[in-house]
Design a protein around this motif. Structure first.
Motif, PDB file in Angstrom:
ATOM      1  N   PHE A  59       0.850  -1.188   0.000  1.00 17.09           N
ATOM      2  CA  PHE A  59       0.000   0.000   0.000  1.00 17.09           C
ATOM      3  C   PHE A  59       0.888   1.239   0.000  1.00 17.09           C
ATOM      4  O   PHE A  59       0.642   2.192  -0.733  1.00 17.09           O
ATOM      5  N   ALA A  60       1.904   1.228   0.837  1.00 20.42           N
ATOM      6  CA  ALA A  60       2.810   2.370   0.968  1.00 20.42           C
ATOM      7  C   ALA A  60       4.141   2.077   0.293  1.00 20.42           C
ATOM      8  O   ALA A  60       4.774   1.059   0.577  1.00 20.42           O
ATOM      9  N   THR A  61       4.556   2.960  -0.587  1.00 20.65           N
ATOM     10  CA  THR A  61       5.887   2.851  -1.197  1.00 20.65           C
ATOM     11  C   THR A  61       6.862   3.718  -0.415  1.00 20.65           C
ATOM     12  O   THR A  61       6.464   4.648   0.282  1.00 20.65           O
ATOM     13  N   ILE A  62       8.132   3.391  -0.551  1.00 22.55           N
ATOM     14  CA  ILE A  62       9.159   4.212   0.109  1.00 22.55           C
ATOM     15  C   ILE A  62       9.254   5.569  -0.566  1.00 22.55           C
ATOM     16  O   ILE A  62       9.241   6.615   0.093  1.00 22.55           O
ATOM     17  N   SER A  63       9.338   5.569  -1.899  1.00 24.27           N
ATOM     18  CA  SER A  63       9.589   6.819  -2.625  1.00 24.27           C
ATOM     19  C   SER A  63       8.413   7.783  -2.569  1.00 24.27           C
ATOM     20  O   SER A  63       8.601   8.997  -2.421  1.00 24.27           O
ATOM     21  N   ARG A  64       7.184   7.262  -2.660  1.00 26.88           N
ATOM     22  CA  ARG A  64       6.028   8.152  -2.721  1.00 26.88           C
ATOM     23  C   ARG A  64       5.470   8.477  -1.341  1.00 26.88           C
ATOM     24  O   ARG A  64       5.074   9.613  -1.068  1.00 26.88           O
ATOM     25  N   ASP A  65       5.412   7.492  -0.457  1.00 31.21           N
ATOM     26  CA  ASP A  65       4.686   7.652   0.797  1.00 31.21           C
ATOM     27  C   ASP A  65       5.572   7.814   2.025  1.00 31.21           C
ATOM     28  O   ASP A  65       5.429   8.782   2.774  1.00 31.21           O
ATOM     29  N   LEU A  66       6.468   6.870   2.246  1.00 29.22           N
ATOM     30  CA  LEU A  66       7.255   6.891   3.472  1.00 29.22           C
ATOM     31  C   LEU A  66       8.222   8.064   3.501  1.00 29.22           C
ATOM     32  O   LEU A  66       8.353   8.748   4.521  1.00 29.22           O
ATOM     33  N   ARG A  67       8.880   8.326   2.382  1.00 24.19           N
ATOM     34  CA  ARG A  67       9.828   9.448   2.346  1.00 24.19           C
ATOM     35  C   ARG A  67       9.115  10.766   2.637  1.00 24.19           C
ATOM     36  O   ARG A  67       9.588  11.579   3.452  1.00 24.19           O
ATOM     37  N   SER A  68       7.975  10.990   2.006  1.00 24.30           N
ATOM     38  CA  SER A  68       7.277  12.266   2.205  1.00 24.30           C
ATOM     39  C   SER A  68       6.739  12.381   3.629  1.00 24.30           C
ATOM     40  O   SER A  68       6.742  13.469   4.211  1.00 24.30           O
ATOM     41  N   ALA A  69       6.283  11.253   4.210  1.00 24.15           N
ATOM     42  CA  ALA A  69       5.786  11.280   5.588  1.00 24.15           C
ATOM     43  C   ALA A  69       6.906  11.681   6.555  1.00 24.15           C
ATOM     44  O   ALA A  69       6.694  12.489   7.461  1.00 24.15           O
ATOM     45  N   ILE A  70       8.061  11.108   6.356  1.00 25.66           N
ATOM     46  CA  ILE A  70       9.191  11.446   7.223  1.00 25.66           C
ATOM     47  C   ILE A  70       9.608  12.894   7.011  1.00 25.66           C
ATOM     48  O   ILE A  70       9.914  13.614   7.971  1.00 25.66           O
ATOM     49  N   ASP A  71       9.571  13.337   5.760  1.00 27.60           N
ATOM     50  CA  ASP A  71       9.889  14.744   5.479  1.00 27.60           C
ATOM     51  C   ASP A  71       8.923  15.697   6.174  1.00 27.60           C
ATOM     52  O   ASP A  71       9.294  16.818   6.549  1.00 27.60           O
ATOM     53  N   LEU A  72       7.687  15.243   6.365  1.00 22.81           N
ATOM     54  CA  LEU A  72       6.675  16.064   7.019  1.00 22.81           C
ATOM     55  C   LEU A  72       6.797  16.053   8.542  1.00 22.81           C
ATOM     56  O   LEU A  72       6.082  16.781   9.230  1.00 22.81           O
ATOM     57  N   GLY A  73       7.695  15.214   9.071  1.00 20.96           N
ATOM     58  CA  GLY A  73       7.962  15.249  10.506  1.00 20.96           C
ATOM     59  C   GLY A  73       7.490  14.073  11.315  1.00 20.96           C
ATOM     60  O   GLY A  73       7.351  14.165  12.541  1.00 20.96           O
ATOM     61  N   VAL A  74       7.243  12.928  10.662  1.00 19.92           N
ATOM     62  CA  VAL A  74       6.856  11.721  11.405  1.00 19.92           C
ATOM     63  C   VAL A  74       8.006  11.271  12.306  1.00 19.92           C
ATOM     64  O   VAL A  74       9.174  11.285  11.896  1.00 19.92           O
ATOM     65  N   ASP A  75       7.684  10.871  13.526  1.00 18.04           N
ATOM     66  CA  ASP A  75       8.690  10.431  14.491  1.00 18.04           C
ATOM     67  C   ASP A  75       8.772   8.910  14.600  1.00 18.04           C
ATOM     68  O   ASP A  75       9.852   8.354  14.799  1.00 18.04           O
ATOM     69  N   VAL A  76       7.613   8.250  14.515  1.00 20.11           N
ATOM     70  CA  VAL A  76       7.527   6.802  14.753  1.00 20.11           C
ATOM     71  C   VAL A  76       6.922   6.124  13.529  1.00 20.11           C
ATOM     72  O   VAL A  76       5.855   6.516  13.048  1.00 20.11           O
ATOM     73  N   VAL A  77       7.619   5.104  13.041  1.00 20.51           N
ATOM     74  CA  VAL A  77       7.156   4.363  11.866  1.00 20.51           C
ATOM     75  C   VAL A  77       6.926   2.916  12.279  1.00 20.51           C
ATOM     76  O   VAL A  77       7.832   2.246  12.769  1.00 20.51           O
ATOM     77  N   ARG A  78       5.709   2.439  12.073  1.00 16.94           N
ATOM     78  CA  ARG A  78       5.392   1.028  12.302  1.00 16.94           C
ATOM     79  C   ARG A  78       5.219   0.365  10.937  1.00 16.94           C
ATOM     80  O   ARG A  78       4.312   0.730  10.184  1.00 16.94           O
ATOM     81  N   VAL A  79       6.067  -0.580  10.646  1.00 17.05           N
ATOM     82  CA  VAL A  79       6.011  -1.270   9.361  1.00 17.05           C
ATOM     83  C   VAL A  79       5.350  -2.633   9.585  1.00 17.05           C
ATOM     84  O   VAL A  79       5.850  -3.451  10.364  1.00 17.05           O
ATOM     85  N   ALA A  80       4.233  -2.858   8.911  1.00 17.20           N
ATOM     86  CA  ALA A  80       3.392  -4.018   9.199  1.00 17.20           C
ATOM     87  C   ALA A  80       3.296  -4.975   8.022  1.00 17.20           C
ATOM     88  O   ALA A  80       3.351  -4.581   6.863  1.00 17.20           O
ATOM     89  N   SER A  81       3.121  -6.242   8.372  1.00 15.71           N
ATOM     90  CA  SER A  81       2.865  -7.269   7.363  1.00 15.71           C
ATOM     91  C   SER A  81       1.908  -8.287   7.943  1.00 15.71           C
ATOM     92  O   SER A  81       1.680  -8.335   9.159  1.00 15.71           O
ATOM     93  N   HIS A  82       1.344  -9.127   7.069  1.00 16.60           N
ATOM     94  CA  HIS A  82       0.638 -10.296   7.566  1.00 16.60           C
ATOM     95  C   HIS A  82       1.619 -11.094   8.416  1.00 16.60           C
ATOM     96  O   HIS A  82       2.839 -11.086   8.170  1.00 16.60           O
ATOM     97  N   CYS A  83       1.129 -11.804   9.407  1.00 21.36           N
ATOM     98  CA  CYS A  83       1.988 -12.405  10.436  1.00 21.36           C
ATOM     99  C   CYS A  83       3.015 -13.404   9.902  1.00 21.36           C
ATOM    100  O   CYS A  83       3.999 -13.705  10.595  1.00 21.36           O
ATOM    101  N   THR A  84       2.837 -13.913   8.692  1.00 22.27           N
ATOM    102  CA  THR A  84       3.792 -14.886   8.142  1.00 22.27           C
ATOM    103  C   THR A  84       4.607 -14.305   6.987  1.00 22.27           C
ATOM    104  O   THR A  84       5.289 -15.044   6.280  1.00 22.27           O
ATOM    105  N   GLU A  85       4.543 -12.973   6.813  1.00 15.41           N
ATOM    106  CA  GLU A  85       5.185 -12.359   5.648  1.00 15.41           C
ATOM    107  C   GLU A  85       6.102 -11.201   6.024  1.00 15.41           C
ATOM    108  O   GLU A  85       6.167 -10.181   5.336  1.00 15.41           O
ATOM    109  N   ALA A  86       6.849 -11.352   7.107  1.00 11.82           N
ATOM    110  CA  ALA A  86       7.716 -10.273   7.580  1.00 11.82           C
ATOM    111  C   ALA A  86       8.770  -9.873   6.546  1.00 11.82           C
ATOM    112  O   ALA A  86       9.267  -8.741   6.577  1.00 11.82           O
ATOM    113  N   ASP A  87       9.088 -10.776   5.643  1.00 15.74           N
ATOM    114  CA  ASP A  87      10.108 -10.482   4.631  1.00 15.74           C
ATOM    115  C   ASP A  87       9.827  -9.184   3.868  1.00 15.74           C
ATOM    116  O   ASP A  87      10.763  -8.479   3.466  1.00 15.74           O
TER     117      ASP A  87
END
Length: 336
Positions: free
Chosen positions: A88-116
């Motif tokens: 759903f979230a890409t690094i280039s489009r979503d995560l980078r801009s969120a951090i640029d906007l001042g996000v402090d805490v990032v929770r990266v989620a996956s289905h419980c068997t797909e941590a890869d």
């Protein structure tokens, strides 16, 4: 006195309850209130996290950028958090801009068997010097041993903690005890727990997680969240304080916030029959509204839809299968 970190996803998980229609004023107001009550972490966004606003999952009223800015402008001590599901979230489009906007805490989620799938996102957020957690969603669908394997992957990628999500509200306390203790006994980072209330056990399960080594707990104001809602934040903090745990939260202000939020935007969840069946079937709590709507369209029992989705082990992001299941049930009903 042991300190427990409280993370508040009212402005993220809560948006499921109102079809992701939080407006900028509501978000800004709640952020200011959370700051005044010294809530440690406030999570904001579409119910499924950054980049998830879509026709399939539901479109947010305002953009991720607007939501994050509305919070950032009103937070100083309270940390601004986001929920990130790779895909759903890409690094280039979503995560980078969120951090640029001042996000402090990032929770990266996956289905419980797909941590890869979390590796690149976790590594990127760590490279930006953010507080980063790995999240295992729908954790009732994996054994304790498998959850340990997946959690160890998250830790190896750089996650500074691992959060187990009972996304379907399916856990009984003994499930929490088994799985949380397995993680706390195997990891070198803190463990957290995110409860849903489909079976009326969100607070009990959160406390069981705490008693088995978890030091991070999630809760939303008035329980505002998907399905039967989350652990009710003001009740959770009350119980923790009664047990002599330290949360750093201003208790009186938290109670005041709950009253204000209820009048402003919170739709108080309750446990209905669909929620109960969703928990028993182990189906993602966010499916409640679409299941009820689609079941009505096809004139089938939503309980049957939930149980069939549970048999198919359907997870968030597979909402299109609700229609497939409803169609199959309707055809079977005609042929009976």
């Amino acid at each position: 006195m042991q300190h427990i970190i409280i993370s508040d996803p009212t402005l993220r998980d809560g948006s499921h309850a109102i079809k992701h229609q939080l407006n900028r004023k509501q978000i800004a107001t709640y952020a200011a209130l959370a700051e005044s009550a010294q809530i440690p972490i406030l999570e904001v966004g579409h119910g499924n996290g950054l980049g998830a606003s879509s026709l399939q999952l539901g479109e947010s009223l305002i953009s991720d950028t607007d939501m994050l800015e509305a919070c950032r402008e009103n937070l100083q001590q309270t940390k601004l958090g986001v929920h990130v599901i790779p895909g759903f979230a890409t690094i280039s489009r979503d995560l980078r801009s969120a951090i640029d906007l001042g996000v402090d805490v990032v929770r990266v989620a996956s289905h419980c068997t797909e941590a890869d799938i979390t590796k690149r996102h976790i590594e990127y957020a760590r490279s930006r010097e953010k507080e980063v957690y790995g999240v295992l969603m729908m954790s009732h669908m994996a054994s304790a041993a498998r959850l340990v394997e997946e959690a160890q992957k998250l830790e190896s990628y750089g996650a500074m903690g691992v959060v187990l999500m009972d996304s379907a509200g399916a856990y009984l306390p003994h499930d929490v005890q088994e799985k949380v203790s397995a993680l706390t006994g195997s990891l070198g980072v803190p463990v957290g727990f995110h409860a849903h209330n489909n079976l009326g056990l969100a607070i009990a399960n959160s406390i069981t997680a705490l008693e088995n080594g978890a030091t991070i707990l999630d809760g939303t104001i008035r329980g505002f969240g998907a399905g039967a809602g989350n652990a009710q934040l003001e009740v959770l903090v009350t119980v923790l304080h009664k047990m002599n745990y330290d949360t750093g939260i201003d208790y009186y202000k938290l109670l005041d916030i709950a009253d204000i939020a209820e009048k402003d935007f919170v739709k108080i969840p309750y446990i209905n029959s669909s929620n109960i069946v969703s928990g028993v079937a182990g189906v993602f709590s966010g499916f409640a509204k679409p299941v009820e709507r689609i079941a009505k369209e096809y004139n089938v029992d939503p309980k049957d839809v939930f149980f069939e989705l549970g048999k198919r082990k359907v997870v968030a992001g597979q909402e299109d299968l609700i229609i497939e299941v409803a169609e199959a049930l309707a055809k079977h009903k005609i042929n009976m």
